[in-house]
Each structure stands twice: as C-alpha cells, then as structure tokens.
Design a protein around this motif. Structure first.
Motif, PDB file in Angstrom:
ATOM      1  N   MET A 124       0.877  -1.166   0.000  1.00 38.00           N
ATOM      2  CA  MET A 124       0.000   0.000   0.000  1.00 38.00           C
ATOM      3  C   MET A 124       0.914   1.214   0.000  1.00 38.00           C
ATOM      4  N   ARG A 125       0.596   2.170  -0.893  1.00 35.08           N
ATOM      5  CA  ARG A 125       1.394   3.392  -1.019  1.00 35.08           C
ATOM      6  C   ARG A 125       0.518   4.608  -0.744  1.00 35.08           C
ATOM      7  N   MET A 126       1.174   5.679  -0.362  1.00 38.66           N
ATOM      8  CA  MET A 126       0.472   6.942  -0.138  1.00 38.66           C
ATOM      9  C   MET A 126       1.465   8.085  -0.217  1.00 38.66           C
ATOM     10  N   SER A 127       0.935   9.276  -0.420  1.00 33.19           N
ATOM     11  CA  SER A 127       1.767  10.471  -0.343  1.00 33.19           C
ATOM     12  C   SER A 127       1.240  11.337   0.799  1.00 33.19           C
ATOM     13  N   VAL A 128       2.175  11.978   1.506  1.00 32.02           N
ATOM     14  CA  VAL A 128       1.862  12.816   2.657  1.00 32.02           C
ATOM     15  C   VAL A 128       2.663  14.097   2.506  1.00 32.02           C
ATOM     16  N   ILE A 129       2.074  15.222   2.872  1.00 28.71           N
ATOM     17  CA  ILE A 129       2.828  16.478   2.849  1.00 28.71           C
ATOM     18  C   ILE A 129       3.991  16.357   3.829  1.00 28.71           C
ATOM     19  N   GLU A 130       5.176  16.629   3.346  1.00 29.56           N
ATOM     20  CA  GLU A 130       6.404  16.439   4.123  1.00 29.56           C
ATOM     21  C   GLU A 130       6.375  17.143   5.478  1.00 29.56           C
ATOM     22  N   GLN A 131       5.751  18.284   5.558  1.00 33.28           N
ATOM     23  CA  GLN A 131       5.722  19.066   6.788  1.00 33.28           C
ATOM     24  C   GLN A 131       4.762  18.493   7.836  1.00 33.28           C
ATOM     25  N   ARG A 132       4.063  17.423   7.519  1.00 30.25           N
ATOM     26  CA  ARG A 132       3.127  16.780   8.452  1.00 30.25           C
ATOM     27  C   ARG A 132       3.834  15.680   9.251  1.00 30.25           C
ATOM     28  N   ALA A 133       4.842  16.054  10.017  1.00 31.93           N
ATOM     29  CA  ALA A 133       5.668  15.092  10.758  1.00 31.93           C
ATOM     30  C   ALA A 133       4.838  14.186  11.666  1.00 31.93           C
ATOM     31  N   GLU A 134       3.822  14.737  12.333  1.00 30.37           N
ATOM     32  CA  GLU A 134       3.017  13.925  13.248  1.00 30.37           C
ATOM     33  C   GLU A 134       2.202  12.880  12.485  1.00 30.37           C
ATOM     34  N   LEU A 135       1.761  13.217  11.291  1.00 33.15           N
ATOM     35  CA  LEU A 135       1.010  12.260  10.477  1.00 33.15           C
ATOM     36  C   LEU A 135       1.944  11.180   9.922  1.00 33.15           C
ATOM     37  N   ILE A 136       3.106  11.581   9.467  1.00 33.74           N
ATOM     38  CA  ILE A 136       4.103  10.608   8.994  1.00 33.74           C
ATOM     39  C   ILE A 136       4.441   9.629  10.117  1.00 33.74           C
ATOM     40  N   ALA A 137       4.630  10.131  11.328  1.00 37.97           N
ATOM     41  CA  ALA A 137       4.949   9.268  12.472  1.00 37.97           C
ATOM     42  C   ALA A 137       3.792   8.308  12.766  1.00 37.97           C
ATOM     43  N   TRP A 138       2.532   8.773  12.625  1.00 37.59           N
ATOM     44  CA  TRP A 138       1.371   7.912  12.849  1.00 37.59           C
ATOM     45  C   TRP A 138       1.395   6.744  11.867  1.00 37.59           C
ATOM     46  N   TYR A 139       1.653   7.028  10.582  1.00 41.34           N
ATOM     47  CA  TYR A 139       1.728   5.960   9.584  1.00 41.34           C
ATOM     48  C   TYR A 139       2.923   5.040   9.848  1.00 41.34           C
ATOM     49  N   GLN A 140       4.038   5.590  10.288  1.00 41.35           N
ATOM     50  CA  GLN A 140       5.198   4.747  10.581  1.00 41.35           C
ATOM     51  C   GLN A 140       4.889   3.765  11.708  1.00 41.35           C
ATOM     52  N   ARG A 141       4.112   4.200  12.693  1.00 43.50           N
ATOM     53  CA  ARG A 141       3.728   3.284  13.776  1.00 43.50           C
ATOM     54  C   ARG A 141       2.832   2.161  13.272  1.00 43.50           C
ATOM     55  N   ARG A 142       2.254   2.311  12.101  1.00 48.84           N
ATOM     56  CA  ARG A 142       1.406   1.299  11.493  1.00 48.84           C
ATOM     57  C   ARG A 142       2.119   0.524  10.388  1.00 48.84           C
ATOM     58  N   GLY A 143       3.445   0.634  10.347  1.00 42.89           N
ATOM     59  CA  GLY A 143       4.239  -0.178   9.434  1.00 42.89           C
ATOM     60  C   GLY A 143       4.645   0.471   8.127  1.00 42.89           C
ATOM     61  N   TYR A 144       4.279   1.721   7.906  1.00 40.65           N
ATOM     62  CA  TYR A 144       4.662   2.419   6.674  1.00 40.65           C
ATOM     63  C   TYR A 144       6.058   2.983   6.820  1.00 40.65           C
ATOM     64  N   ARG A 145       6.773   3.011   5.708  1.00 39.92           N
ATOM     65  CA  ARG A 145       8.132   3.549   5.680  1.00 39.92           C
ATOM     66  C   ARG A 145       8.249   4.562   4.560  1.00 39.92           C
ATOM     67  N   LEU A 146       9.070   5.566   4.797  1.00 45.03           N
ATOM     68  CA  LEU A 146       9.364   6.541   3.746  1.00 45.03           C
ATOM     69  C   LEU A 146      10.139   5.835   2.648  1.00 45.03           C
ATOM     70  N   THR A 147       9.795   6.087   1.399  1.00 39.82           N
ATOM     71  CA  THR A 147      10.447   5.412   0.271  1.00 39.82           C
ATOM     72  C   THR A 147      11.646   6.187  -0.262  1.00 39.82           C
ATOM     73  N   GLY A 148      11.775   7.449   0.098  1.00 42.16           N
ATOM     74  CA  GLY A 148      12.815   8.308  -0.478  1.00 42.16           C
ATOM     75  C   GLY A 148      12.314   9.080  -1.684  1.00 42.16           C
ATOM     76  N   GLU A 149      11.127   8.712  -2.191  1.00 39.32           N
ATOM     77  CA  GLU A 149      10.525   9.431  -3.325  1.00 39.32           C
ATOM     78  C   GLU A 149       9.827  10.686  -2.808  1.00 39.32           C
TER      79      GLU A 149
END
Length: 182
Positions: A124-149
């Motif tokens: 499963m892929r998604m895009s998130v606004i980079e400045q949304r650090a708290e949202l990125i962290a929420w997804y990371q706690r659910r197994g998502y990883r930044l791809t570098g893209e």
C-alpha cells in the motif's frame, strides 16, 4: 470513550458525495479541523476536495471510497485504488471530535485488507505532505516507511488548496502487504 453503533465500511455511492466532501473539509480545513490533530490549516487554505473529484473517485474502475458510519452519520472515509501491484491510500478523514478513538486505525486496516486480499496488492502506497511530521509518524507506527521518493506540491491549482508557504512537497510512504516467501 466507546464508539457505539459502528458500521465498519461500506463502499460510497454517488448519493454520499456531499457528506464525504463535508467530512474531508471538516477534518483538514477551517476551524472545525482545529478540533482534531489532522488539520492542515497551518499549511493550506482553501478546499481539500470537491464534489467533482469525489464523484470521479467513486466512479473510477479499480477505485473505492470506503465509509465508516456512526449512528447513521458519516464518521470516517478513505479512498483506495489499485495501481499495478500496489494499492494507493488517500483522502483519509475522521470527524475531528472522533479522532483518536480507533476509527482511523480500523479503516486503514480494512483498506489494507481489501488491497491485499481482493486485489492481491503487494504493498500500500500513499503520499503525505512532508511538513506533516506527526502524520508521517502515525503511519510509521502502522508499518509504513518513507520510500525516499518525493513529489511537487501542485502550486497554482487551488482545487488542492491554497498554500500558506512555498516549501510544501509530498513524500511517499509504502507498507508491504504480502508475506515474502522464503
């Protein structure tokens, strides 16, 4: 606080478009968004989506808008789409006053299940606004990883919002859905 009378996901229909637009706008824009933690008001003004966009997602092949209802009212939604060997997850919104009650986690898990079990998606892929650090962290706690893209924010296209700053961009995240065979 317990959440009574939940109907955990059904697929949206054309008649749901106005309620979906209202929910997404309430979660991300304006004063109502400030009651929850998903607001983008500090980053963007203007709209988050519109009726034409939502109707297009509902009517597209390999695309679903999933809904969670509480006592007959729309409480949460998301959009999923099959894109090759991956699912795409977006337009995720939970009513601000119901955030942090587990609705989002449950809806994300159901979206992942559909992509894995029905579409045989590998990730499963998604895009998130980079400045949304708290949202990125929420997804990371659910197994998502930044791809570098990364991807450019669509400046000059008010249907995506009116930026309050000039450094917005998207980061891509991904989560494997299929077990890797040894």
């Amino acid at each position: 606080m317990p959440i009574p009378s939940l109907t955990l996901t059904r697929q949206a229909a054309a008649a749901d478009v106005p309620a979906i637009v209202a929910l997404v706008e309430s979660a991300y824009r304006g004063e109502s968004g400030l009651r929850g933690w998903t607001t983008e008001t500090h980053l963007l003004d203007g709209q988050r989506t519109d009726a034409d966009n939502v109707a297009g997602l509902i009517g597209r092949d390999d695309s679903r808008v999933l809904l969670v209802e509480r006592e007959g009212d729309l409480a949460a939604c998301c959009h999923i789409e099959r894109q090759g060997q991956s699912g795409y997850f977006g337009m995720f919104a939970v009513r601000p006053e119901l955030q942090m009650a587990g609705l989002g986690r449950g809806l994300l898990a159901e979206a992942e299940r559909i992509a894995r079990d029905e579409w045989q998606a590998e990730a499963m892929r998604m895009s998130v606004i980079e400045q949304r650090a708290e949202l990125i962290a929420w997804y990371q706690r659910r197994g998502y990883r930044l791809t570098g893209e990364t991807g450019e924010f669509p400046y000059g296209q008010p249907r995506f919002g009116i930026p309050r700053r000039d450094d917005l961009r998207f980061v891509w995240m991904s989560k494997p859905l299929q077990e890797v065979a040894a």
